[in-house]
Design an enzyme around this catalytic site. Structure first.
Site, PDB file in Angstrom:
ATOM      1  N   LEU A  19       1.035  -0.855   0.039  1.00 54.86           N
ATOM      2  CA  LEU A  19       0.334  -0.021   0.175  1.00 54.86           C
ATOM      3  C   LEU A  19       0.951   1.074  -0.258  1.00 54.86           C
ATOM      4  O   LEU A  19       0.629   2.088  -0.861  1.00 54.86           O
ATOM      5  CB  LEU A  19      -0.642   0.132   1.354  1.00 54.86           C
ATOM      6  CG  LEU A  19      -2.160  -0.940   1.347  1.00 54.86           C
ATOM      7  CD1 LEU A  19      -3.168  -1.036   2.508  1.00 54.86           C
ATOM      8  CD2 LEU A  19      -3.282  -0.242   0.431  1.00 54.86           C
ATOM      9  N   ASN A 100       1.556   4.435   7.553  1.00 50.10           N
ATOM     10  CA  ASN A 100       1.066   3.251   6.987  1.00 50.10           C
ATOM     11  C   ASN A 100       1.695   1.968   7.551  1.00 50.10           C
ATOM     12  O   ASN A 100       1.357   1.112   7.381  1.00 50.10           O
ATOM     13  CB  ASN A 100       0.841   3.527   5.371  1.00 50.10           C
ATOM     14  CG  ASN A 100       1.057   1.915   5.090  1.00 50.10           C
ATOM     15  OD1 ASN A 100      -0.016   1.668   4.757  1.00 50.10           O
ATOM     16  ND2 ASN A 100       2.360   1.798   4.077  1.00 50.10           N
ATOM     17  N   TYR A 172      -3.072  -6.950  16.990  1.00 49.46           N
ATOM     18  CA  TYR A 172      -3.020  -6.124  15.496  1.00 49.46           C
ATOM     19  C   TYR A 172      -4.838  -5.421  15.998  1.00 49.46           C
ATOM     20  O   TYR A 172      -4.611  -3.797  15.585  1.00 49.46           O
ATOM     21  CB  TYR A 172      -3.218  -6.985  14.408  1.00 49.46           C
ATOM     22  CG  TYR A 172      -3.324  -6.134  13.166  1.00 49.46           C
ATOM     23  CD1 TYR A 172      -2.120  -5.485  12.480  1.00 49.46           C
ATOM     24  CD2 TYR A 172      -4.551  -6.413  12.668  1.00 49.46           C
ATOM     25  CE1 TYR A 172      -2.707  -4.631  11.124  1.00 49.46           C
ATOM     26  CE2 TYR A 172      -4.721  -5.571  10.850  1.00 49.46           C
ATOM     27  CZ  TYR A 172      -3.394  -5.017  10.554  1.00 49.46           C
ATOM     28  OH  TYR A 172      -3.405  -4.367   9.228  1.00 49.46           O
ATOM     29  N   LYS A 176      -5.512  -1.212  15.883  1.00 53.74           N
ATOM     30  CA  LYS A 176      -6.100  -0.327  14.888  1.00 53.74           C
ATOM     31  C   LYS A 176      -7.386   0.192  14.878  1.00 53.74           C
ATOM     32  O   LYS A 176      -7.372   1.318  14.909  1.00 53.74           O
ATOM     33  CB  LYS A 176      -6.197  -1.396  13.535  1.00 53.74           C
ATOM     34  CG  LYS A 176      -5.244  -1.788  12.931  1.00 53.74           C
ATOM     35  CD  LYS A 176      -4.420  -0.931  12.247  1.00 53.74           C
ATOM     36  CE  LYS A 176      -3.329  -1.189  11.319  1.00 53.74           C
ATOM     37  NZ  LYS A 176      -2.200  -0.573  10.940  1.00 53.74           N
ATOM     38  N   THR A 206      -1.533  -7.826  -0.277  1.00 55.57           N
ATOM     39  CA  THR A 206      -0.252  -7.745   0.138  1.00 55.57           C
ATOM     40  C   THR A 206       1.041  -8.679   0.988  1.00 55.57           C
ATOM     41  O   THR A 206       0.481  -9.725   1.072  1.00 55.57           O
ATOM     42  CB  THR A 206      -0.392  -5.660   1.220  1.00 55.57           C
ATOM     43  OG1 THR A 206      -0.441  -6.223   2.567  1.00 55.57           O
ATOM     44  CG2 THR A 206      -0.755  -4.729   0.343  1.00 55.57           C
TER      45      THR A 206
END
Length: 300
Positions: A19, A100, A172, A176, A206
């Protein structure tokens, strides 16, 4: 093609692959001068290799753009400041920060180690806060010096895992979800200086998502990072001045605004916990069910 970001200076963390690479390339295509930050670590955060970031910089320069490599660790306080300072010293200003960079160390919560938790929280959550803090300080100083708001953009990276939840990603998802909250609160605090703060919850193929499940070629194409980059670049432009404090889901055939938490049904407070059983049961019947990974109501 237009030049949405002509003359603007942008930092993209984790800009060497996936990304971040698409963001950096499209920003440069739209006229921005870009700092491509990337440690070049493995998917789980080990090692250092600046060659992916250098390849992106080479591609930008070959197309006639301006870019530099930065190898600072965004989760390191001094390193994050050095990255902000290098952008300003090289290009004379800073207009856009795109947070990012990230890693994955997926495991079921009962099996997760302290190191797996700490590494993910550090890279994602502190790696968003530290650069944002130093960039916001710079922008605040600029606003005070000129006696007028700046036109700056802070763009963070959340996830469907953080917004809706996903098995095997307590570390994670927690990071987030924290970034989504950080985005909303920062937008409130920084608006007075002319800084907008938004976040992307990308759905893309990705390094971090390859191998998590089998996908068809058509599905992989729908999840190409190039479908996420346009909303990021638009948010980085001056056109997005009136959009702040929002989380956008993008990629895999969608572009949506995530609506966040809302108060549900309620009752008057109860003093005796023995009375709560039937009352909570009635509330649960009225309450909207939790969402799945696509934000749809989970059907019982």
């Amino acid at each position: 093609m237009g030049q949405l970001c002509k003359g603007r200076v942008a930092i993209v963390t984790g800009g060497g692959r996936g990304l971040g690479r698409e963001y950096a390339l499209m920003l440069a295509e739209q006229g921005a001068r870009v700092v491509v930050n990337d440690l070049g670590s493995s998917q789980s955060g080990e090692g250092h290799d600046l060659s992916p970031a250098q390849e992106v910089v080479n591609a930008i320069k070959a197309a006639g753009g301006e870019a530099i490599v930065n190898g600072n660790d965004v989760s390191d306080w001094a390193g994050a400041k050095a990255m902000i300072d290098e952008a300003i010293s090289t290009f004379g200003s800073l207009d856009i920060l795109i947070n990012n960079a990230g890693i994955l160390r997926d495991r079921m919560m009962v099996n997760m180690t302290e190191a797996e938790w700490d590494a993910v929280i550090k890279v994602h959550l502190k790696g968003t806060f530290a650069p944002s803090h130093h960039a916001a300080q710079y922008w605040r100083q600029q606003a005070k010096a000129r006696g007028a708001p700046v036109n700056a953009r802070l763009i963070n990276t959340s996830s469907a895992s953080g917004i809706f939840g996903n098995v095997g990603q307590t570390n994670y998802g927690a990071a987030k979800a924290g970034i989504a909250a950080f985005t909303i609160i920062s937008a409130m605090e920084l608006k007075q200086y002319g800084i907008t703060v938004n976040a992307i919850a990308p759905r893309a193929q990705t390094r971090m998502t390859e191998g998590l499940r089998q996908r068809t070629e058509e599905e992989i194409q729908r999840r190409d990072p190039r479908w996420v980059a346009p909303i990021v670049v638009w948010l980085a432009s001056e056109e997005s001045v009136d959009v702040t404090g929002r989380v956008f889901e993008a990629g895999d055939g969608i572009l949506k605004v995530a609506e966040g938490w809302h108060a549900g049904p309620g009752i008057e407070p109860v003093e005796d916990p023995n009375e709560l059983g039937p009352k909570i049961a009635a509330l649960m019947k009225q309450a909207r069910p939790n969402a799945d990974m696509w934000g749809r109501d989970i059907q019982s």
